[in-house]
Scaffold this motif. Sequence first.
Motif, short mmCIF file in Angstrom:
data_model
loop_
_atom_site.label_atom_id
_atom_site.label_comp_id
_atom_site.label_asym_id
_atom_site.label_seq_id
_atom_site.Cartn_x
_atom_site.Cartn_y
_atom_site.Cartn_z
N LEU A 484 1.00 -1.44 -0.05
CA LEU A 484 -0.01 -0.05 -0.09
C LEU A 484 0.89 1.28 0.13
O LEU A 484 0.64 2.19 -0.64
CB LEU A 484 -0.95 -0.12 1.21
N GLN A 485 2.03 1.15 0.58
CA GLN A 485 2.90 2.20 0.61
C GLN A 485 3.48 2.38 -0.88
O GLN A 485 3.70 3.65 -1.55
CB GLN A 485 3.98 2.24 1.64
N ASN A 486 4.01 1.36 -1.46
CA ASN A 486 4.67 1.33 -2.65
C ASN A 486 3.81 2.01 -3.94
O ASN A 486 4.13 2.44 -4.73
CB ASN A 486 5.20 0.05 -2.94
N ILE A 487 2.31 1.54 -3.88
CA ILE A 487 1.66 1.77 -4.84
C ILE A 487 1.30 3.45 -4.93
O ILE A 487 1.16 4.12 -6.01
CB ILE A 487 0.23 1.19 -4.91
N GLN A 488 1.62 3.94 -3.84
CA GLN A 488 1.27 5.64 -3.77
C GLN A 488 2.68 6.08 -4.35
O GLN A 488 2.56 7.10 -5.02
CB GLN A 488 1.34 6.06 -2.39
N ALA A 489 3.98 5.64 -3.93
CA ALA A 489 4.92 6.00 -4.41
C ALA A 489 5.08 5.98 -6.02
O ALA A 489 5.57 6.71 -6.93
CB ALA A 489 6.14 5.49 -4.00
N ARG A 490 4.75 4.85 -6.42
CA ARG A 490 4.67 4.41 -8.03
C ARG A 490 3.54 5.37 -8.89
O ARG A 490 4.14 5.68 -9.89
CB ARG A 490 4.51 2.75 -8.21
N LEU A 491 2.58 5.41 -8.21
CA LEU A 491 1.79 6.42 -8.93
C LEU A 491 2.10 7.69 -9.06
O LEU A 491 1.94 8.59 -9.88
CB LEU A 491 0.38 6.41 -8.18
N ARG A 528 20.95 2.19 1.54
CA ARG A 528 20.12 1.03 2.59
C ARG A 528 18.98 0.66 1.63
O ARG A 528 18.45 -0.51 1.95
CB ARG A 528 19.76 2.04 3.63
N GLY A 529 18.59 1.00 0.32
CA GLY A 529 17.68 0.62 -0.46
C GLY A 529 16.18 1.01 -0.20
O GLY A 529 15.28 0.39 -0.08
N TYR A 530 16.29 2.22 0.86
CA TYR A 530 14.89 2.87 1.20
C TYR A 530 14.36 3.83 0.50
O TYR A 530 14.23 4.96 0.62
CB TYR A 530 15.43 3.57 2.65
N LEU A 531 13.88 3.01 -0.67
CA LEU A 531 13.15 3.60 -1.75
C LEU A 531 12.31 2.56 -2.50
O LEU A 531 12.58 1.34 -2.26
CB LEU A 531 14.02 4.45 -2.58
N THR A 532 11.12 3.07 -3.22
CA THR A 532 10.46 2.01 -3.81
C THR A 532 11.07 2.01 -5.14
O THR A 532 11.43 2.95 -5.90
CB THR A 532 9.05 2.40 -3.91
N LEU A 580 3.55 7.73 3.72
CA LEU A 580 2.81 6.71 3.08
C LEU A 580 2.11 5.80 3.93
O LEU A 580 1.27 5.03 3.33
CB LEU A 580 4.07 6.00 2.29
N GLU A 581 2.13 5.99 5.28
CA GLU A 581 1.35 5.17 6.11
C GLU A 581 0.21 6.33 6.95
O GLU A 581 0.44 7.55 7.01
CB GLU A 581 1.94 4.60 7.37
N PRO A 582 -0.95 5.83 7.23
CA PRO A 582 -2.07 6.73 7.91
C PRO A 582 -1.29 7.26 9.29
O PRO A 582 -0.75 6.56 9.82
CB PRO A 582 -3.15 5.52 8.01
N ILE A 583 -1.63 8.40 9.53
CA ILE A 583 -1.15 9.06 10.74
C ILE A 583 -2.28 8.92 11.79
O ILE A 583 -3.39 9.26 11.48
CB ILE A 583 -1.16 10.72 10.59
N THR A 584 -1.88 8.37 12.89
CA THR A 584 -2.79 8.00 14.06
C THR A 584 -2.36 8.83 15.38
O THR A 584 -1.35 9.27 15.24
CB THR A 584 -3.05 6.29 14.41
N ASP A 585 -3.25 8.65 16.37
CA ASP A 585 -2.81 9.26 17.53
C ASP A 585 -1.56 8.42 18.19
O ASP A 585 -0.63 9.11 18.85
CB ASP A 585 -3.93 9.04 18.37
N SER A 586 -1.28 7.33 17.88
CA SER A 586 -0.29 6.51 18.21
C SER A 586 0.97 6.32 17.23
O SER A 586 2.02 5.67 17.63
CB SER A 586 -0.67 5.07 18.90
N HIS A 587 0.66 6.71 16.19
CA HIS A 587 1.75 6.38 15.14
C HIS A 587 1.83 7.28 14.00
O HIS A 587 1.02 8.19 13.53
CB HIS A 587 1.20 5.25 14.23
N VAL A 588 3.41 7.87 13.78
CA VAL A 588 3.55 8.86 12.86
C VAL A 588 4.92 8.13 12.08
O VAL A 588 5.83 8.00 12.77
CB VAL A 588 3.74 10.47 13.25
N GLN A 589 4.76 8.16 10.81
CA GLN A 589 5.75 7.24 10.28
C GLN A 589 7.12 8.03 10.11
O GLN A 589 7.09 9.32 10.07
CB GLN A 589 5.52 6.95 8.51
N SER A 590 8.16 7.48 10.49
CA SER A 590 9.43 8.16 10.82
C SER A 590 10.54 7.46 9.73
O SER A 590 10.74 6.18 9.82
CB SER A 590 10.07 8.24 11.98
N ASP A 591 11.35 7.98 8.81
CA ASP A 591 12.10 7.54 8.08
C ASP A 591 13.41 6.70 8.82
O ASP A 591 13.45 5.39 8.45
CB ASP A 591 12.83 8.51 7.13
N GLU A 592 14.10 7.37 9.86
CA GLU A 592 14.75 6.60 10.53
C GLU A 592 14.65 5.41 11.38
O GLU A 592 15.18 4.46 11.40
CB GLU A 592 15.78 7.66 11.46
#
Length: 710
Positions: A484-491, A528-532, A580-592
């Motif tokens: 689901l993350q990758n499809i956003q990046a590829r589009l 690191r390969g941290y890209l789609t 690329l992930e939903p932001i919730t009260d308990s989760h915010v995506q971080s690259d590191e």
Amino acid sequence: MPHYITLATCALNQWALDFEGNRDRILESIIQAKKKHATLRVGPELEIPGYGCLDHFLENDVYLHSWEMYASIISDERTHGILLDVGIPVMHKSRRYNCRILSYDGKILLIRPKIVLANDGNYREMRYFTPWLKTQYVEEFVLPRMIQKITGQITVRFGDAVISTLDTCIGAETCEELFTPQAPHISLALDGAEIFTNSSGSHHELRKLDIRMAMITEATRKCGGIYLYSNQKGCDGDRLYYDGCALIVVNGKVVAQGAQFSMDDVEVLTATVDLEEVRAYRALISHGLQSRTSPIFERIHVPIELGPDAINFDISISPSVERSIKYYLPEEEIAYGPACWLWDYLRRCKGSGFFIPLSGGIDSCATSVIVHIMCWMVFKACEQGNLQVRNDIQKITNMGDEWSPSSPQEIADKIFHTCYMGTKNSSLETRTRAKELAHKIGSYHIDLNMDALVTATISVFEVATGRKPVFKVFGGSMIENLALQNIQARLRMVLAYLFAQLLPWTRGKTNSGGLLVLGSANVDEQLRGYLTKYDCSSADINPIGGISKTDLIRFIVWAEKEFELPILKEFIDATPTAELEPITDSHVQSDEADMGFTYEELSILGRLRKIDKCGPYSMFIKLLHIWSDRKSPEEIADKVKRFFWYYSVNRHKQTVSTPSYHAEQYSPDDNRFDLRPFLIDPRFSWARQKIDGVLAKMKTDGKLSTMSID
């Protein structure tokens, strides 16, 4: 009594296979050198065809056309009356050589082939050329018939010799030879050569210039002499930017230095030097003794003087004075090097500008700021009367011969296009940052939501399979989450190319070419390969693909003040996130957090892997000492194992990586620089056993100081 002569070296922005354009720039450099009363002109390595022809050097046409261009140079009377050193590929006895031709008044004096070829890192000279291994050896070369008709010569000397005039002696070494343990200038100096010429094709890397400058100045600090260093400049058609910095050095002292980053296609550097200073500097017993056992070079005698004789001495002539070497900060190198590279690429590919998905993160921000600096450099060059730059920007923008830009932002409005491609996972903060940055730098900006496109694509999968993937935070698996993350990046990549092709059309520019799509994956993420694969990092070119995240942050801090862009402070303070992930009260995506490494850690691991040539075991041992004050041995072992795992499983991504500006020695560029396989066993099982063995022994011994490492 002083014996003054004026000498010229140059930096030329040559383009691979642009024979006529390269010839014209060579002619212009010769004319400028003569106007400055120089009696010797030195040009860059392989300046006639361009240094970066690569496998085109295997084509005979390149040699034919190079001779044709050389014929037009020496037959032009404007090039007479000055000793010329010109870089050209030559075929001799069915072998290809990287050569320099020295000539005077339309007569060839010597063809000097390169002795030591550059054959590592970015260079593959032995793929195309043969090294001239016989030092101090010369033989006859039969000139092409077209040259025979011009010069009246049938043969000339070909090999390792020197030119002897009535007042001095000139020896040559080419680029790589300067950096070898037995550099030619040592033997040349001991045999009486007083002037050394060096034609180079040396590229820019961050923090590299001081090494090159140290080698050039040291060449005459020990042996005495006058060193003329010439270099290519600009992007000649590949990932490298040749950074000029032509140099004239006398007895280890710099008397003239050219620009490192410039939009001038032709730069001629001159200095008036005193031959008697060289002779006085060499008045050492050790120099005299060693000269009696040093190699002897064949001398090609030429009945000319490079300087006026004592009878005609002009008291008004004064020698050039010593000056300090100009060095840029790494932040400035990031600003000006990629900016010049982008400019060369844009004007030569006949595109109409750039397009970038501007995410609100620091990587696309840094890329956009580099484009802004490019626009600023173009504007300044136009202000200073650079007709070539003005003509180029007029052609790119289709604004006509009378138009001249009034600001960098006016240029950006016509050639730079940015787009925020938001989804429901995007934040208001990144959207706002992107919009404000675009406004400050003047880009033509679009703000859109692409949720409908993402939803439609997932629906196609759901209809076809009967299964609907969900994010991990809503109970989905890791594989669903990643997909689901990758499809956003590829589009975003698909949208980027659609907008790049059609945006000029929507603005009424029906006769212009499309936009070049810019990538913005930094070197650490690529390592690191941290890209789609095939995401919005897949682009036409990437100006920051060889620059570390830590350096990019320093660059943005510098640019905020230097270019008065206060909005950049918000990019610096923000937590890097792909959103690329939903932001919730308990989760915010971080690259590191996603990567399992900080960007600083990746830079260290990358340098150990590439520059120090470490495998997992060697890297672990080194890090035990480097990180001894911040991580436990178990943590270090885990970092090393995880790094090599992710590096290996993602290595395939480098095979399709966007061509990037080369700026770092630890670049993982698979296409040319980092020749490692892309199918690697990521377990490195034997190395892991070795690492675990060390950990076990450390646990038994109790401390590292008592451990012996086999």
